[in-house]
Design a protein around this motif. Structure first.
Motif, mmCIF file in Angstrom:
data_model
loop_
_atom_site.group_PDB
_atom_site.id
_atom_site.type_symbol
_atom_site.label_atom_id
_atom_site.label_comp_id
_atom_site.label_asym_id
_atom_site.label_seq_id
_atom_site.Cartn_x
_atom_site.Cartn_y
_atom_site.Cartn_z
ATOM 1 N N GLU A 11 0.831 -1.214 0.000
ATOM 2 C CA GLU A 11 0.000 0.000 0.000
ATOM 3 C C GLU A 11 0.855 1.250 0.000
ATOM 4 N N CYS A 23 -4.982 4.061 -1.648
ATOM 5 C CA CYS A 23 -5.232 2.682 -2.041
ATOM 6 C C CYS A 23 -5.390 1.784 -0.826
ATOM 7 N N ASP A 24 -6.190 0.750 -1.005
ATOM 8 C CA ASP A 24 -6.379 -0.315 -0.020
ATOM 9 C C ASP A 24 -6.043 -1.615 -0.713
ATOM 10 N N CYS A 25 -5.311 -2.472 -0.019
ATOM 11 C CA CYS A 25 -4.970 -3.784 -0.555
ATOM 12 C C CYS A 25 -5.556 -4.856 0.349
ATOM 13 N N THR A 34 -6.092 -7.824 -4.124
ATOM 14 C CA THR A 34 -7.014 -6.870 -4.729
ATOM 15 C C THR A 34 -6.563 -5.476 -4.317
ATOM 16 N N ARG A 36 -7.726 -1.435 -4.447
ATOM 17 C CA ARG A 36 -8.775 -0.450 -4.716
ATOM 18 C C ARG A 36 -8.160 0.934 -4.587
ATOM 19 N N TYR A 38 -8.815 5.108 -4.562
ATOM 20 C CA TYR A 38 -9.822 6.122 -4.232
ATOM 21 C C TYR A 38 -9.250 7.495 -4.509
ATOM 22 N N GLU A 45 -14.740 5.438 -5.132
ATOM 23 C CA GLU A 45 -13.806 4.461 -5.657
ATOM 24 C C GLU A 45 -13.567 4.739 -7.134
ATOM 25 N N GLU A 46 -12.313 4.787 -7.520
ATOM 26 C CA GLU A 46 -11.943 5.086 -8.902
ATOM 27 C C GLU A 46 -11.651 3.833 -9.713
ATOM 28 N N THR A 48 -10.796 -0.669 -9.203
ATOM 29 C CA THR A 48 -10.529 -1.885 -8.432
ATOM 30 C C THR A 48 -9.908 -2.905 -9.373
ATOM 31 N N PHE A 50 -8.514 -6.873 -9.421
ATOM 32 C CA PHE A 50 -8.471 -8.168 -8.748
ATOM 33 C C PHE A 50 -7.380 -9.041 -9.357
#
Length: 93
Positions: A11, A23-25, A34, A36, A38, A45-46, A48, A50
């Motif tokens: 991250e 970002c979130d992982c 994954t 995500r 933002y 959320e911009e 995602t 996977f």
């Protein structure tokens, strides 16, 4: 099999290269990651993504390449959205 860096490290590296996006992982059940992204000013959320492999997250150099791919995808997606809105904005004039 390549081992990946810790999620917090992933991250932090991605955030440094994708600033101003946050970002979130998260790890999926199949051990893939994954990501995500933002927008910094809003919680919208911009993007995602996977199925990111351990190989893509094994070191900083691979994460920089991943960040470049994510940035490209972000701009391609956002450009598509802006283009889709363009005819309605022109019609308003």
């Amino acid at each position: 099999m390549a081992s990946r860096l810790p999620l917090l490290t992933i991250e932090n590296i991605l955030h440094n290269y994708l600033h101003p996006f946050r970002c979130d992982c998260h790890v999926q059940d199949d051990s893939r990651v994954t990501v995500r992204l933002y927008e910094a000013q809003s919680d919208g959320e911009e993007l995602t993504v996977f199925g990111i492999t351990d190989e893509q997250c094994r070191d900083a150099a691979n994460l920089v390449r991943l960040a470049q791919e994510l940035r490209f995808e972000l701009y391609a997606t956002r450009s598509g959205l802006m283009t889709a809105e363009l005819p309605s904005k022109i019609a308003e004039r």
